[in-house]
Scaffold this motif. Structure first.
Motif, mmCIF file in Angstrom:
data_model
loop_
_atom_site.group_PDB
_atom_site.id
_atom_site.type_symbol
_atom_site.label_atom_id
_atom_site.label_comp_id
_atom_site.label_asym_id
_atom_site.label_seq_id
_atom_site.Cartn_x
_atom_site.Cartn_y
_atom_site.Cartn_z
ATOM 1 N N ARG A 1 0.695 -1.187 0.067
ATOM 2 C CA ARG A 1 0.038 -0.025 -0.034
ATOM 3 C C ARG A 1 0.623 1.367 -0.146
ATOM 4 O O ARG A 1 0.581 2.254 -0.603
ATOM 5 C CB ARG A 1 -1.013 0.034 1.187
ATOM 6 C CG ARG A 1 -2.164 -1.080 1.028
ATOM 7 C CD ARG A 1 -3.023 -1.018 2.298
ATOM 8 N NE ARG A 1 -4.389 -1.682 2.306
ATOM 9 C CZ ARG A 1 -4.499 -3.011 2.204
ATOM 10 N NH1 ARG A 1 -3.099 -3.704 2.622
ATOM 11 N NH2 ARG A 1 -5.480 -3.669 2.121
ATOM 12 N N PRO B 1 -3.459 -2.897 -3.394
ATOM 13 C CA PRO B 1 -4.510 -3.967 -2.780
ATOM 14 C C PRO B 1 -5.698 -3.168 -2.668
ATOM 15 O O PRO B 1 -6.811 -3.847 -2.503
ATOM 16 C CB PRO B 1 -3.845 -4.120 -1.414
ATOM 17 C CG PRO B 1 -2.133 -3.682 -1.738
ATOM 18 C CD PRO B 1 -2.233 -2.601 -2.943
ATOM 19 N N ASP B 2 -5.826 -1.966 -2.473
ATOM 20 C CA ASP B 2 -7.145 -1.142 -2.031
ATOM 21 C C ASP B 2 -7.964 -1.045 -3.421
ATOM 22 O O ASP B 2 -9.170 -0.588 -3.402
ATOM 23 C CB ASP B 2 -6.995 0.004 -1.444
ATOM 24 C CG ASP B 2 -6.636 -0.254 0.155
ATOM 25 O OD1 ASP B 2 -6.554 -1.063 0.624
ATOM 26 O OD2 ASP B 2 -5.607 0.785 0.510
ATOM 27 N N HIS C 1 -3.536 -9.116 -2.160
ATOM 28 C CA HIS C 1 -3.889 -9.140 -0.780
ATOM 29 C C HIS C 1 -3.282 -10.415 -0.111
ATOM 30 O O HIS C 1 -3.610 -10.829 1.077
ATOM 31 C CB HIS C 1 -5.442 -9.517 -0.689
ATOM 32 C CG HIS C 1 -6.247 -8.349 -1.077
ATOM 33 N ND1 HIS C 1 -6.617 -6.978 -0.422
ATOM 34 C CD2 HIS C 1 -6.840 -8.150 -2.191
ATOM 35 C CE1 HIS C 1 -7.218 -6.207 -0.871
ATOM 36 N NE2 HIS C 1 -7.572 -6.751 -2.178
ATOM 37 N N ASP D 1 -2.572 -9.814 3.602
ATOM 38 C CA ASP D 1 -3.879 -9.261 4.473
ATOM 39 C C ASP D 1 -4.404 -10.436 5.246
ATOM 40 O O ASP D 1 -4.256 -11.610 4.594
ATOM 41 C CB ASP D 1 -4.869 -8.576 3.541
ATOM 42 C CG ASP D 1 -4.270 -7.247 2.942
ATOM 43 O OD1 ASP D 1 -3.444 -6.867 3.491
ATOM 44 O OD2 ASP D 1 -4.605 -6.753 2.091
ATOM 45 N N GLU E 1 -7.304 -11.285 4.727
ATOM 46 C CA GLU E 1 -8.281 -11.967 3.899
ATOM 47 C C GLU E 1 -7.702 -13.206 2.960
ATOM 48 O O GLU E 1 -8.436 -13.556 1.917
ATOM 49 C CB GLU E 1 -9.111 -10.947 3.103
ATOM 50 C CG GLU E 1 -9.794 -9.890 3.983
ATOM 51 C CD GLU E 1 -9.104 -8.817 4.652
ATOM 52 O OE1 GLU E 1 -9.611 -7.923 4.812
ATOM 53 O OE2 GLU E 1 -7.568 -8.730 4.295
#
Length: 295
Positions: A109, A138-139, A164, A167, A169
């Protein structure tokens, strides 16, 4: 040195050019889907001994005309990179006479925020060039954790897993992707194997990569082709070497070559089971009394 995760983040656009139009919408840029695409040489080197290569360069044909898509995978901020990107676009435009677009794919990020800035080149009184890359971080890619949603767009799910991978998730994305790949028909086996390998590359050296290798050995064991068998064997060989390293078992170069060169997933699985308690590779390679499996 170029990492395999670096490779995956731009290579997916080579294999699935239409993915660009889908992800560009998340970045506020409306590109029509390509009618066709042609992969161009990534070599942007001049006659001088100064080599410059963009990661991926595609000529995209759409109903609204043509454009060049330059894709760069960027893992960390590099102050000199914007100048290289500006060079790539200028040189490609001069060479092909087709408007270029730069897409920078960032799994981090902070790097994505850095790359998303407008880079002005020239004196502050009057910058002659302004570089505005499209940045995919990623966002900017949704978390796809539903098997049904993953099945509708497997390439986007692969990209979601890669971006991700660090992350929380990540596990859910990989589980959904595995189920989506399992739902492909036998005729699509080569496609599935390609995305299996690309996903592993995109995950890099993360805990998510370990989970993915486990899913390969279990949930995707229905693939029976020679290519798929080889892929599973490679994953099991890696896991076996990691286990031996953790247990402190000495592995000679000859032993390592034997493990890596073994293409039988069943035999590698047997060796792995023995390696849980074995004190030497000789114990691991000893013939099994029940199955007779050895070399």
């Amino acid at each position: 040195m170029v990492s395999s995760s670096h490779e995956a983040l731009h290579r997916i656009f080579q294999e699935v050019p239409g993915l660009f139009a889908r992800v560009a919408r998340n970045l506020g840029a409306a590109f029509p889907p390509p009618v066709s695409s042609v992969e161009l040489s990534t070599d942007l080197t001049e006659t001088r001994p100064l080599e410059r290569r963009v990661d991926t360069l595609l000529k995209m044909e759409t109903e609204d005309g043509s454009f060049l898509l330059a894709v760069e995978s960027q893992s960390k901020p590099e102050p000199r990179k914007p100048a290289s990107w500006a060079y790539y676009l200028s040189y490609a435009y001069a060479k092909y006479g087709i408007p270029p677009v730069l897409l920078v794919v960032c799994p981090d990020r902070g790097t994505a925020a850095w790359a998303a800035r407008q880079f002005d080149i020239g004196p502050r009184q009057w910058p002659s060039l302004s570089l505005r890359p499209l940045v995919l971080g990623p966002d900017d890619v949704p978390v796809i954790d539903s098997p049904d949603e993953a099945a509708r767009d497997i390439p986007l799910t692969v990209l979601s897993a890669a971006l991700h991978s660090r992350d929380p998730e990540a596990d859910a994305i990989l589980a959904a992707l595995a189920k989506a790949l399992k739902g492909l028909s036998a005729d699509d086996e080569n496609t599935a194997v390609f995305f299996i390998e690309l996903t592993e590359q995109g995950l890099g050296k993360t805990p998510a990569a370990d989970l993915w290798r486990h899913l390969m050995a279990v949930d995707l064991s229905f693939f029976q082709s020679q290519t798929a068998q080889q892929l599973r064997a490679e994953g099991r060989a890696k896991d076996l070497l990691v286990l031996l390293g953790h247990r402190g078992v000495d592995v000679s170069d000859r032993d390592r070559e034997r493990i890596v060169g073994c293409g039988d997933p069943d035999l590698l699985g047997l060796w792995f089971s023995k390696a849980l308690t074995a004190k030497s590779t000789a114990e691991i390679f000893a013939p099994d009394e029940q199955t007779g499996l050895a070399d």
